[in-house]
Design a protein around this motif. Structure first.
Motif, PDB file in Angstrom:
ATOM      1  N   ALA A  28       0.794  -1.062  -0.127  1.00  0.00           N
ATOM      2  CA  ALA A  28       0.077   0.042  -0.048  1.00  0.00           C
ATOM      3  C   ALA A  28       0.960   1.259  -0.099  1.00  0.00           C
ATOM      4  CB  ALA A  28      -1.025   0.116   1.345  1.00  0.00           C
ATOM      5  N   ALA A  29       1.961   1.336   0.816  1.00  0.00           N
ATOM      6  CA  ALA A  29       2.644   2.547   0.583  1.00  0.00           C
ATOM      7  C   ALA A  29       3.319   2.795  -0.466  1.00  0.00           C
ATOM      8  CB  ALA A  29       4.305   2.346   1.869  1.00  0.00           C
ATOM      9  N   ARG A  30       3.821   1.674  -1.283  1.00  0.00           N
ATOM     10  CA  ARG A  30       4.474   1.594  -2.607  1.00  0.00           C
ATOM     11  C   ARG A  30       3.445   2.332  -3.734  1.00  0.00           C
ATOM     12  NH1 ARG A  30       7.935  -2.511  -1.893  1.00  0.00           N
ATOM     13  NH2 ARG A  30       6.509  -4.190  -1.858  1.00  0.00           N
ATOM     14  N   GLN A  31       2.172   1.761  -3.399  1.00  0.00           N
ATOM     15  CA  GLN A  31       1.135   2.346  -4.444  1.00  0.00           C
ATOM     16  C   GLN A  31       0.676   3.645  -4.241  1.00  0.00           C
ATOM     17  OE1 GLN A  31      -0.084   0.522  -7.249  1.00  0.00           O
ATOM     18  NE2 GLN A  31       0.954  -1.176  -6.811  1.00  0.00           N
ATOM     19  N   PHE A  32       0.346   3.916  -2.721  1.00  0.00           N
ATOM     20  CA  PHE A  32      -0.261   5.252  -2.507  1.00  0.00           C
ATOM     21  C   PHE A  32       0.627   6.342  -2.148  1.00  0.00           C
ATOM     22  CE2 PHE A  32      -3.802   1.914  -2.064  1.00  0.00           C
ATOM     23  CZ  PHE A  32      -4.382   2.372  -2.856  1.00  0.00           C
ATOM     24  N   ARG A  33       1.659   5.924  -1.744  1.00  0.00           N
ATOM     25  CA  ARG A  33       3.029   7.076  -1.097  1.00  0.00           C
ATOM     26  C   ARG A  33       2.133   8.058  -0.186  1.00  0.00           C
ATOM     27  NH1 ARG A  33       7.625   7.499  -3.305  1.00  0.00           N
ATOM     28  NH2 ARG A  33       7.959   6.010  -4.763  1.00  0.00           N
ATOM     29  N   PRO A  34       1.688   7.289   0.955  1.00  0.00           N
ATOM     30  CA  PRO A  34       1.010   8.242   1.960  1.00  0.00           C
ATOM     31  C   PRO A  34       1.882   9.055   2.371  1.00  0.00           C
ATOM     32  CG  PRO A  34       1.705   5.805   2.720  1.00  0.00           C
ATOM     33  CD  PRO A  34       2.086   5.854   1.470  1.00  0.00           C
ATOM     34  N   SER A  35       1.082  10.069   3.125  1.00  0.00           N
ATOM     35  CA  SER A  35       2.071  11.117   4.031  1.00  0.00           C
ATOM     36  C   SER A  35       2.713  10.624   5.164  1.00  0.00           C
ATOM     37  CB  SER A  35       1.024  12.364   4.210  1.00  0.00           C
ATOM     38  OG  SER A  35      -0.037  12.020   4.890  1.00  0.00           O
ATOM     39  N   LYS A  36       1.513   9.768   5.849  1.00  0.00           N
ATOM     40  CA  LYS A  36       2.237   9.354   7.172  1.00  0.00           C
ATOM     41  C   LYS A  36       1.767   7.759   7.377  1.00  0.00           C
ATOM     42  CE  LYS A  36       1.144  12.871  10.498  1.00  0.00           C
ATOM     43  NZ  LYS A  36       0.189  13.922   9.823  1.00  0.00           N
ATOM     44  N   VAL A  37       2.747   7.034   7.822  1.00  0.00           N
ATOM     45  CA  VAL A  37       2.747   5.597   8.188  1.00  0.00           C
ATOM     46  C   VAL A  37       2.955   5.405   9.296  1.00  0.00           C
ATOM     47  CG1 VAL A  37       3.596   3.566   7.777  1.00  0.00           C
ATOM     48  CG2 VAL A  37       3.478   4.979   5.882  1.00  0.00           C
ATOM     49  N   ILE A  38       2.071   4.812  10.280  1.00  0.00           N
ATOM     50  CA  ILE A  38       2.221   4.604  11.635  1.00  0.00           C
ATOM     51  C   ILE A  38       2.060   3.186  11.969  1.00  0.00           C
ATOM     52  CG2 ILE A  38       1.309   5.318  13.837  1.00  0.00           C
ATOM     53  CD1 ILE A  38       0.337   7.822  12.637  1.00  0.00           C
ATOM     54  N   PHE A  39       2.976   2.475  12.696  1.00  0.00           N
ATOM     55  CA  PHE A  39       2.943   1.329  13.312  1.00  0.00           C
ATOM     56  C   PHE A  39       2.406   1.336  14.729  1.00  0.00           C
ATOM     57  CE2 PHE A  39       5.447   0.418   9.316  1.00  0.00           C
ATOM     58  CZ  PHE A  39       4.914  -0.791   9.169  1.00  0.00           C
ATOM     59  N   VAL A  40       1.206   0.837  15.101  1.00  0.00           N
ATOM     60  CA  VAL A  40       0.948   0.886  16.608  1.00  0.00           C
ATOM     61  C   VAL A  40       1.294  -0.449  17.250  1.00  0.00           C
ATOM     62  CG1 VAL A  40      -0.928   1.151  17.985  1.00  0.00           C
ATOM     63  CG2 VAL A  40      -0.787   2.500  15.757  1.00  0.00           C
ATOM     64  N   ALA A  41       2.339  -0.353  18.273  1.00  0.00           N
ATOM     65  CA  ALA A  41       2.931  -1.492  18.740  1.00  0.00           C
ATOM     66  C   ALA A  41       2.525  -1.618  20.330  1.00  0.00           C
ATOM     67  CB  ALA A  41       4.558  -1.519  18.632  1.00  0.00           C
ATOM     68  N   ASP A  42       3.104  -2.473  20.877  1.00  0.00           N
ATOM     69  CA  ASP A  42       2.789  -2.814  22.515  1.00  0.00           C
ATOM     70  C   ASP A  42       4.032  -2.307  23.284  1.00  0.00           C
ATOM     71  OD1 ASP A  42       4.336  -4.880  22.034  1.00  0.00           O
ATOM     72  OD2 ASP A  42       3.234  -6.273  23.308  1.00  0.00           O
ATOM     73  N   VAL A  43       5.111  -1.468  22.530  1.00  0.00           N
ATOM     74  CA  VAL A  43       6.053  -1.036  23.290  1.00  0.00           C
ATOM     75  C   VAL A  43       6.328   0.391  22.427  1.00  0.00           C
ATOM     76  CG1 VAL A  43       7.320  -3.190  23.785  1.00  0.00           C
ATOM     77  CG2 VAL A  43       7.606  -2.096  21.540  1.00  0.00           C
ATOM     78  N   ASP A  44       7.239   1.169  23.327  1.00  0.00           N
ATOM     79  CA  ASP A  44       7.312   2.549  22.871  1.00  0.00           C
ATOM     80  C   ASP A  44       7.743   2.670  21.348  1.00  0.00           C
ATOM     81  OD1 ASP A  44       6.260   3.375  25.286  1.00  0.00           O
ATOM     82  OD2 ASP A  44       7.984   4.136  26.198  1.00  0.00           O
ATOM     83  N   GLY A  45       8.478   1.785  20.877  1.00  0.00           N
ATOM     84  CA  GLY A  45       9.009   1.910  19.474  1.00  0.00           C
ATOM     85  C   GLY A  45       9.996   0.907  19.169  1.00  0.00           C
ATOM     86  N   VAL A  46      11.188   0.865  18.694  1.00  0.00           N
ATOM     87  CA  VAL A  46      12.113   0.087  18.551  1.00  0.00           C
ATOM     88  C   VAL A  46      13.202   0.222  19.451  1.00  0.00           C
ATOM     89  CG1 VAL A  46      13.577  -1.080  16.627  1.00  0.00           C
ATOM     90  CG2 VAL A  46      11.568  -0.085  15.723  1.00  0.00           C
ATOM     91  N   TYR A  47      13.815  -0.702  19.966  1.00  0.00           N
ATOM     92  CA  TYR A  47      14.718  -0.943  20.986  1.00  0.00           C
ATOM     93  C   TYR A  47      16.006  -1.644  20.408  1.00  0.00           C
ATOM     94  CZ  TYR A  47      11.238   0.266  24.480  1.00  0.00           C
ATOM     95  OH  TYR A  47      10.187   1.285  25.452  1.00  0.00           O
ATOM     96  N   ASP A  48      17.179  -1.328  21.264  1.00  0.00           N
ATOM     97  CA  ASP A  48      18.265  -2.081  20.670  1.00  0.00           C
ATOM     98  C   ASP A  48      18.367  -3.870  21.353  1.00  0.00           C
ATOM     99  OD1 ASP A  48      18.537  -1.537  23.465  1.00  0.00           O
ATOM    100  OD2 ASP A  48      20.556  -0.617  23.172  1.00  0.00           O
ATOM    101  N   TYR A  49      17.415  -3.887  22.115  1.00  0.00           N
ATOM    102  CA  TYR A  49      17.060  -5.312  22.571  1.00  0.00           C
ATOM    103  C   TYR A  49      15.962  -5.491  22.888  1.00  0.00           C
ATOM    104  CZ  TYR A  49      22.123  -5.944  23.590  1.00  0.00           C
ATOM    105  OH  TYR A  49      23.669  -6.057  23.183  1.00  0.00           O
TER     106      TYR A  49
END
Ligand code: IPE
Length: 259
Positions: A158-179
């Motif tokens: 969908a991102a490739r096709q529509f080139r959205p302004s925002k893409v948001i991944f809603v996870a159960d942690v604050d974001g991506v961690y080193d561990y």
């Protein structure tokens, strides 16, 4: 367009089979209202998909004449559709106008990859002010008879096709961690993740696994997505208000994905 994925871990209890987190989902749908009219929502399968898919090894498809295995695919498909109905009801209760689009309704698959993608139906729904809603699902596959299509795969296409302004991944942690923050209390939240940072943290060896790929695969896909949108972030859906703020464009605790 704003592309949002509600991860299976925020709308279900991933350890308990078919357990819906209704209050969380209702709140997140309320927060999504700020994107109404330009939203394409995708949700994960959580414990409505992963537990059975792993138990029956469904990621490897099914051969011919395997009626018993076909029943398992059918069961998981029914389960994820049940979850989808629950998400749809939460959206409706928040005065959004969702329209359900299982991945097979706009794509065909081969060896677990998208072969053809028809963006028209999604674009048309958004144009008239409806919210198309897709999800991680079991899909017919012309190499393996059936395959698992993760919500992330739909996000990428969908991102490739529509080139959205925002893409948001809603996870159960604050974001991506080193561990993995659930295994290591010294894990550090990364403000940004890029191919270079990913190489560094993976050299240390971290990340959880499930049937739709390792943490590394997920992050690589997010980085690829970041090439097709203005902003791509991962945030915590268990923390009230962050999704709504991110939709408005206010800075929140999150990881920005860059390429
Ligand atoms: C998985 O979808 C689909 C099935 C297991 C049937 P996702 O990979 O998008 O689900 P989550 O977000 O990890 O739960």
């Amino acid at each position: 367009m704003i592309l949002v994925k509600l991860g299976g871990s925020v709308i279900t209890d991933k350890r308990r089979i078919r357990t819906f987190r209704k209050q969380n989902c209702l709140r997140l749908c309320r927060e999504l209202r700020g994107a109404a009219g330009e939203l394409f929502l995708i949700h994960g399968a959580g414990s409505f998909g992963h537990i059975m898919a792993a138990r029956y090894d469904l990621q490897n498809g099914v051969g011919d004449d395997e009626a018993e295995r076909l029943r398992k695919f059918s069961q998981v498909h029914m389960d994820v559709r049940k979850l989808n109905s629950k998400v749809m009801a939460c959206m409706r209760d928040n005065r959004l106008t969702p329209f359900s689009l299982p991945p097979f309704s706009f794509a065909t698959f081969s060896s677990g990859k998208i072969r053809e993608f028809r963006p028209e139906v999604i674009g048309q729904l958004v144009d008239i002010g409806m919210t198309p809603v897709s999800f991680g699902d079991i899909v017919p596959d012309d190499a393996n008879n059936f395959a698992i299509c993760s919500g992330d795969l739909v996000m990428a296409e969908a991102a490739r096709q529509f080139r959205p302004s925002k893409v948001i991944f809603v996870a159960d942690v604050d974001g991506v961690y080193d561990y993995d923050p659930k295994m290591n209390k010294n894990a550090r939240l990364l403000g940004e993740i890029s191919p270079e940072v990913l190489d560094d943290i993976m050299a240390e060896g971290s990340g959880a696994r499930d049937v739709t790929g390792s943490m590394r695969g997920k992050i690589e896909r997010m980085i690829e997505i970041s090439r097709h949108c203005d902003s791509c972030i991962v945030l915590n859906g268990n923390s009230p208000g962050r999704l709504a703020k991110a939709i408005k464009g206010t800075k929140v605790v999150s990881t920005k994905v860059i390429h």
